[in-house]
Enzyme design. Sequence first.
Site, short mmCIF file in Angstrom:
data_model
loop_
_atom_site.label_atom_id
_atom_site.label_comp_id
_atom_site.label_asym_id
_atom_site.label_seq_id
_atom_site.Cartn_x
_atom_site.Cartn_y
_atom_site.Cartn_z
CB SER A 249 40.06 41.68 41.18
OG SER A 249 39.94 40.31 41.45
CG ASP A 571 33.50 41.41 46.51
OD1 ASP A 571 33.64 40.18 46.66
OD2 ASP A 571 34.39 42.13 46.01
CG HIS A 624 35.00 40.74 42.68
ND1 HIS A 624 35.76 41.26 43.71
CD2 HIS A 624 35.89 40.32 41.74
CE1 HIS A 624 37.04 41.14 43.42
NE2 HIS A 624 37.15 40.57 42.23
#
Length: 669
Positions: A249, A571, A624
């Site tokens: 991320s 995602d 995610h």
Amino acid sequence: MSFLRRRKPPKTQNSEPREIDGENEDDDKKRNPKTNLREDKRWSCVDSCCWFIGCICSIWWFLLFLYNAMPASFPQYVTEAITGPLPDPPGVKLLKEGLKVKHPVVFVPGIVTGGLELWEGHQCAEGLFRKRLWGGSFGELYKRPLCWVEHISLDNETGLDPSGIRLRPVSGLVAADYFAPGYFVWAVLIANLARIGYEEKTMYMAAYDWRLSFQNTEVRDQTLSRIKSNIELMVATNGGKKVVVIPHSMGVLYFLHFMKWVEAPAPMGGGGGLDWCAKHIKAVMNIGAPFLGVPKAVAGLFSIEAKDVAIARAFAPGVLDKDVFGLQTFQHMMRMTRTWDSTMSMIPKGGDTIWGGLDWSPEGDFNCSAKKLKNNDTQTADQSGKGSLGSTKRVNYGRILSFGKDVADIHSFEIKRVDFRQGAVKGNSLINTTKCDAWTEYHEMGIEGVKAVADYKVYTAGSILDLLHYVAPKLMARGDVHFSHGIADNLDDPKYEHHKYWSNPLETKLPNAPDMEIYTMYGVGVPTERAYVYKLTPAAECYIPFQIDASAEGGSDNPCLKGGVFSVDGDETVPVLSAGFMCAKGWRGTTRFNPSGIRTYIREYDHAPPANLLEGRGTQSGAHVDIMGNFALIEDVIRVAAGATGEDLGGDQVYSDIYKWSEKINLQL
């Protein structure tokens, strides 16, 4: 026994015995003493509460006893009885193939997933020394919410510690193995690496304070220097084997910043030299990479919302906006998150060139209701654009914010706009701000300022920055020092040597490391926020004046619009365009962004939700965070850590239309 006797209630002076079927009440009580006892005993709410609490506690302790008494293999036995034999975890499978520890591994966590502990606080935080205020159980959020918000926030002027408060990142692998009890982040990957022999000396969690701007993590904590030293130590103590870095991320952007910082000369950089990455890094395996930002960050900064919050507000209008347990929840959240400079790193980069304009976007023909075709021969399937079928109606994804569903749909020629940048005056405050528990910058805009924002009608990636400068000037004043969101005309211009450009892949060069590999690994097949329909909220005390219009629906002709949010492939957090473009085109081959020709690979993982509750968050998830438990992704990571290359993995693995969408972007390479 006298202590069991119950006292009769005293009779009032004028009380008379009641007649019951021709007899008085006193005579009936004398003949039926048991009835008398029952009537005197009254059942109260306290009794009901005690019984309820007692039952809950008894059931809890009974279940806890069963849990501790059952054999460790029992849950697996039940699961296999229902679903059939479970596959071996990736670590066990690859150990059987003979894979062993080779390259040291460095984890770089993303935003919010790393724990933060208190080292110094105000009086309200008494007894919390070195306790986690972020991550873990979040118990202090419920016990003393205002104190918690005060300590999690940064200084709104400097973006650093407020006076008298020191919150620091937790160190070690425990910093981000679990976000909360039972909710894994890195734990599953760490456990599978351990199965082929990895341990703490060959794994390192590069924890940092994810609230700070990237350069400020070095200014305050010397975090970048610590990462540099730890990587050098791991290479030196593991026979000169280079590290495999695995960011997740926002950690992807943080490590991109690190790779430029470590090359740059002191005092701004780490002074490692232009060959530092070539000497120390084998591969960078980016998971859920927001390379080009995420539209979700815009909604978060603009109105502290996302898709789930908008739905919750629609079901319970006004509850979250007003006082809940003495808190003006949204206002406190906005005030807190707007002190976190790191959030500005995820504002969409590249403007209209990347994300599209008023009447076009790269993903405009995406069909949210179409079933994607799976094909492992991705080089032929995906480049032909068969990842999704033609949509019945093109979506104007380039309009990231639209005020009104009609504005999101009609042609740009039909939109009448009033430019808020041309002389809009803030003032005539909506409210008396002294009544507000939490001040936000919206409280100074006034009716004219709010109306000016709505009258501009629609915002693309190119005008989002102007909007945020208007509604959040303090946040953006700090952000302009640390981040940039454009596209470089000439990367040899000395201005790009400044640290504000280092986390933007469109304004910086990759290291001179031709033997290094870069992977982008992300999930697809999950509806992901891409654009929003907004409305004005009624003028009232302490309100945030803008809100996602959860009533805006696209219907059968535009299924991508649900609850005021336009979705696209991704995602759930990062759209495919942001995660995949740089490795699909921007860095593919030798380009001005990748002058040394570092090999890049795309590894997509098609989302499959868990088949039943026994699978937990699933072993094939593309979401995610849940993707961190995806067996296919973990296997790819372990193989590279054990010495494999991208070609050994089979090259690209693509299920989306990322190649087709990338070709639509006219970017000088």
